[in-house]
Design a protein around this motif. Structure first.
Motif, PDB file in Angstrom:
ATOM      1  N   ALA A  32      27.830  51.171  56.602  1.00 49.17           N
ATOM      2  CA  ALA A  32      28.301  52.262  55.748  1.00 49.17           C
ATOM      3  C   ALA A  32      29.430  53.016  56.444  1.00 49.17           C
ATOM      4  CB  ALA A  32      27.143  53.209  55.451  1.00 49.17           C
ATOM      5  N   ARG A  33      30.209  53.682  55.642  1.00 49.23           N
ATOM      6  CA  ARG A  33      31.376  54.402  56.150  1.00 49.23           C
ATOM      7  C   ARG A  33      30.988  55.417  57.246  1.00 49.23           C
ATOM      8  NH1 ARG A  33      37.231  54.565  55.799  1.00 49.23           N
ATOM      9  NH2 ARG A  33      37.592  56.312  57.169  1.00 49.23           N
ATOM     10  N   GLU A  34      29.829  56.067  57.034  1.00 52.59           N
ATOM     11  CA  GLU A  34      29.391  57.069  58.017  1.00 52.59           C
ATOM     12  C   GLU A  34      29.180  56.424  59.391  1.00 52.59           C
ATOM     13  OE1 GLU A  34      28.106  56.706  55.051  1.00 52.59           O
ATOM     14  OE2 GLU A  34      27.950  58.647  54.048  1.00 52.59           O
ATOM     15  N   GLY A  35      28.635  55.226  59.384  1.00 61.35           N
ATOM     16  CA  GLY A  35      28.384  54.519  60.632  1.00 61.35           C
ATOM     17  C   GLY A  35      29.682  54.159  61.328  1.00 61.35           C
ATOM     18  N   VAL A  36      30.618  53.702  60.545  1.00 58.63           N
ATOM     19  CA  VAL A  36      31.926  53.341  61.097  1.00 58.63           C
ATOM     20  C   VAL A  36      32.580  54.579  61.705  1.00 58.63           C
ATOM     21  CG1 VAL A  36      34.242  52.546  60.521  1.00 58.63           C
ATOM     22  CG2 VAL A  36      32.258  51.456  59.458  1.00 58.63           C
ATOM     23  N   ASP A  37      32.533  55.675  60.951  1.00 59.12           N
ATOM     24  CA  ASP A  37      33.175  56.904  61.434  1.00 59.12           C
ATOM     25  C   ASP A  37      32.532  57.398  62.722  1.00 59.12           C
ATOM     26  OD1 ASP A  37      34.941  56.864  59.367  1.00 59.12           O
ATOM     27  OD2 ASP A  37      33.866  58.309  58.129  1.00 59.12           O
ATOM     28  N   LEU A  38      31.220  57.305  62.750  1.00 56.89           N
ATOM     29  CA  LEU A  38      30.528  57.785  63.952  1.00 56.89           C
ATOM     30  C   LEU A  38      30.870  56.893  65.161  1.00 56.89           C
ATOM     31  CD1 LEU A  38      28.514  59.875  65.061  1.00 56.89           C
ATOM     32  CD2 LEU A  38      26.727  58.163  64.684  1.00 56.89           C
ATOM     33  N   ALA A  39      30.847  55.589  64.932  1.00 62.12           N
ATOM     34  CA  ALA A  39      31.195  54.663  66.020  1.00 62.12           C
ATOM     35  C   ALA A  39      32.605  54.949  66.518  1.00 62.12           C
ATOM     36  CB  ALA A  39      31.076  53.224  65.539  1.00 62.12           C
ATOM     37  N   SER A  63      18.771  54.773  64.996  1.00 64.11           N
ATOM     38  CA  SER A  63      19.628  55.076  63.842  1.00 64.11           C
ATOM     39  C   SER A  63      18.913  54.804  62.529  1.00 64.11           C
ATOM     40  CB  SER A  63      20.932  54.271  63.914  1.00 64.11           C
ATOM     41  OG  SER A  63      21.654  54.642  65.058  1.00 64.11           O
ATOM     42  N   ARG A  64      17.714  54.212  62.612  1.00 69.03           N
ATOM     43  CA  ARG A  64      16.840  54.049  61.441  1.00 69.03           C
ATOM     44  C   ARG A  64      17.512  53.350  60.259  1.00 69.03           C
ATOM     45  NH1 ARG A  64      15.886  58.932  63.945  1.00 69.03           N
ATOM     46  NH2 ARG A  64      13.727  59.595  64.170  1.00 69.03           N
ATOM     47  N   GLY A  65      18.481  52.532  60.544  1.00 69.66           N
ATOM     48  CA  GLY A  65      19.176  51.811  59.472  1.00 69.66           C
ATOM     49  C   GLY A  65      20.039  52.700  58.596  1.00 69.66           C
ATOM     50  N   LEU A  66      20.230  53.946  59.038  1.00 69.81           N
ATOM     51  CA  LEU A  66      20.978  54.907  58.207  1.00 69.81           C
ATOM     52  C   LEU A  66      22.441  54.499  58.028  1.00 69.81           C
ATOM     53  CD1 LEU A  66      19.684  58.240  59.748  1.00 69.81           C
ATOM     54  CD2 LEU A  66      19.282  57.441  57.428  1.00 69.81           C
ATOM     55  N   PHE A  67      22.932  53.723  58.984  1.00 68.06           N
ATOM     56  CA  PHE A  67      24.364  53.408  58.935  1.00 68.06           C
ATOM     57  C   PHE A  67      24.661  52.099  58.232  1.00 68.06           C
ATOM     58  CE2 PHE A  67      24.156  56.079  62.915  1.00 68.06           C
ATOM     59  CZ  PHE A  67      24.553  57.229  62.246  1.00 68.06           C
ATOM     60  N   TYR A  68      23.646  51.578  57.579  1.00 70.43           N
ATOM     61  CA  TYR A  68      23.868  50.365  56.793  1.00 70.43           C
ATOM     62  C   TYR A  68      23.885  50.697  55.304  1.00 70.43           C
ATOM     63  CZ  TYR A  68      23.323  47.291  60.811  1.00 70.43           C
ATOM     64  OH  TYR A  68      23.519  46.647  62.003  1.00 70.43           O
TER      65      TYR A  68
END
Lengths: 233, 358
Positions: free
Chosen positions: B301-308, B288-293
């Motif tokens: 980050a919101r994107e990470g939460v949504d994806l999870a 995930s290359r830290g993209l979701f932080y």
């Protein structure tokens, strides 16, 4: 009959108006439903005093202004006896409907079930749902001798008692005097009124209740009777 | 050559076909719940702050989220939030450690024990040592604090009894206890409320055996309260803000998450009624290359939460469809990933890739 008092508020002011009639006290009555007050049909403007949205509230207010000969009803210098902003029906349904219990100021008895609400939360909840009325009360208290009359104590519900205490405290903070006729009649802070003081709906005061309330306000010189008016009555 | 068992494995079992050649939004068979849950399944959510996202996602999807300590009707959203209503299934506040969870379970079964938990007085206001920030300005009296704590303990118990699934996000292994009484604290006393007492307030970094023992005990109590309850564990991908251990915070965070992840995995293997959802891996691992932080590389980050949450609901098989918002997130993430290339390190385990038939 010359007006000696302004009565302003919701359905709980009906008995106060009847009380004035019984005692021969001249009054003007600005009355709308509790819902109208809650929904912000009334507001207060510094130069014009109480204002109302178009419709029955404005019609009634305009009639009183004309009768008094003032665009700002408070310029007449009459004492104001009011009852609005308690919204007890709405508050009770919102809180008791999901089984909440407001914690008494001293922590009170320990609730064995249900969900308790802190005083701080309840104060802010009341402020959030009743802010417009509190603003009007604050402004009215600055330009008039304002006495807020607590609705009749119809039952022993602890949430109701807490709301009344909390709202009364807030109204006093805003500069209004607060008068609870139920306490005067029962000589107790908790005991509910005998049903004979209430109308059939079990919520609103009868004319006798209003008469006792208004007489007490006269006795305490909240409503100062002009000599000739008192003699005529 | 005799085929090895690896030859039979599906594509998602291999790193190349399961991860490297996949966009993080398109992992196949990433997670599937052990249980068949009815559409009307009721979920309660507790744990560290990441659990709040699960609460919100359940509410947003109008699924059965248990709210055992509701704010009164017509409470403005900002007011409810300020007083921590509807954040978790009752107003426990964040439960960072399993030891804390055990305390709440004990209180739920015997709310009279709420009286032995410390209440802190500061500037004429009273604070619950189990949830110091639950009311923004504290309580008006000791009695009020106790009444509110007992109310939450009852609601906590009700939420367990009303749930099909108890979702718990494991947050930390580091915590604080009172040396004399043994009471646990969610935060070091003095950091938000209370006063730090070097004599009595002691740092604890719970080890694997301690966390495992506590979680076994917690699951046992949960089942006593609700024999049919299922426990779904997650590990918070949110990194520690600070460590009291002797290690660098990065290393300490890795230790903490590793212990929690291991315990969660072992619990899921050992108990039919316990499952693990890998939101931690999805957000924090290298692919995930830290993209979701967020920029601080700590908060999610919101994107990470949504994806999870998307993987979560997909794995629950509750018939949720990917909505337009999620599609937009996918597009955004795809773009970010395309801009980066990861180098593969030499690794003996890569030899297994030779058996990949895909």
């Amino acid at each position: 009959m010359q007006a000696e008092v302004l009565i302003i508020g919701d359905s709980h002011t009906d008995c106060l108006a009847w009380g004035c009639e019984r005692l021969g006290i001249g009054f003007h009555h600005i009355r709308s439903s509790g819902g109208a007050w809650y929904e912000g049909k009334y507001s207060f403007e510094p130069n014009r005093g109480l204002t109302a949205q178009p419709g029955p509230p404005r019609k009634k207010l305009t009639a009183v202004k004309q009768a008094l000969g003032h665009d700002n009803i408070f310029d007449a210098g009459l004492p104001v006896v009011a009852s609005f902003g308690f919204n007890l029906g709405m508050l009770m349904s919102a809180v008791s409907g999901v089984g909440h219990e407001i914690i008494a100021k001293d922590g009170g008895r320990r609730a064995e079930q249900g969900t308790v609400l802190s005083r701080a939360f309840t104060e802010q909840y009341v402020e959030a749902t009743n802010g417009n009325n509190f603003r009007i009360i604050k402004d009215m208290a600055e330009v008039s001798s304002l006495t807020m009359v607590v609705p009749p104590r119809a039952d022993r519900d602890t949430n109701r008692l807490q709301f009344v205490e909390l709202i009364s405290d807030r109204m006093m903070d805003l500069g209004a005097d607060v008068f609870d006729p139920s306490t005067m009649i029962t000589k107790d802070l908790v005991k509910p009124l005998d049903r004979s003081w209430l109308r059939e709906d079990g919520i609103h005061g009868r004319a006798e209740y209003g008469e006792r309330a208004i007489k007490a306000l006269v006795d305490h010189k909240v409503i100062e009777r002009k000599k000739e008016a008192a003699q005529a009555a | 050559m005799t085929p090895t068992p690896y030859a039979q494995l599906a594509a998602h079992k291999f790193w190349r076909t399961g991860v490297s050649q996949r966009n993080v939004t398109e992992y196949e068979s990433f997670w599937s719940s052990k249980w068949e849950l009815p559409e009307s399944a009721q979920f309660s959510t507790y744990g560290s702050c990441f659990a709040q996202h699960i609460s919100r996602a359940l509410k947003e999807r109008k699924l059965g989220w248990v709210n055992a300590e509701e704010a009164p009707l017509r409470t403005p959203e900002a007011l409810a939030k300020a007083y921590n209503y509807s954040v978790f299934s009752s107003r426990t506040g964040n439960i960072y450690t399993v030891r804390q969870l055990l305390v709440w379970l004990v209180l739920a079964n015997d709310p009279t024990q709420c009286d032995i938990i410390e209440t802190w007085e500061q500037d004429g206001r009273f604070y619950d040592s189990l949830r110091p920030s639950i009311e923004p300005d504290g309580f008006g009296s000791q009695a009020e604090t106790l009444a509110s704590r007992a109310s939450t303990a009852r609601a906590f118990g009700q939420s367990i009894r009303a749930s099909n699934v108890f979702i718990f996000t494991l947050g930390m292994t580091e915590g604080w206890e009172n040396a004399a009484s043994g009471q646990v604290y969610p935060m070091c006393p003095g950091t938000t409320r209370g006063v730090f007492d070097a004599q009595n307030h002691v740092f604890k970094n719970y080890t694997y055996p301690e966390v495992k023992e506590d979680l076994e005990a917690a699951v046992k109590i949960l089942r006593q309260m609700n024999p049919d309850i299922k426990v779904l564990l997650t590990v918070s991908p949110v990194a520690m803000t600070a460590t009291m251990s002797e290690n660098h915070v990065l290393s300490a965070n890795s230790y903490s998450k590793s212990v929690l992840r291991s315990v969660a995995g072992d619990m899921a293997q050992a108990h039919d009624n316990v499952d693990y959802f890998p939101s931690y891996e999805l957000i924090s691992s290298a692919p995930s290359r830290g993209l979701f932080y967020d920029d601080n590389m700590r908060a999610v980050a919101r994107e990470g939460v949504d994806l999870a949450m998307e993987y979560f609901f997909k794995g629950l098989n509750l018939g949720e469809e990917v909505d337009e918002q999620i599609e937009a997130i996918h597009a955004h993430i795809d773009e970010m990933i395309k801009r980066e290339e990861a180098e593969e390190l030499a690794c003996e385990e890569m030899g297994l890739e030779a058996s990949n038939a895909s």
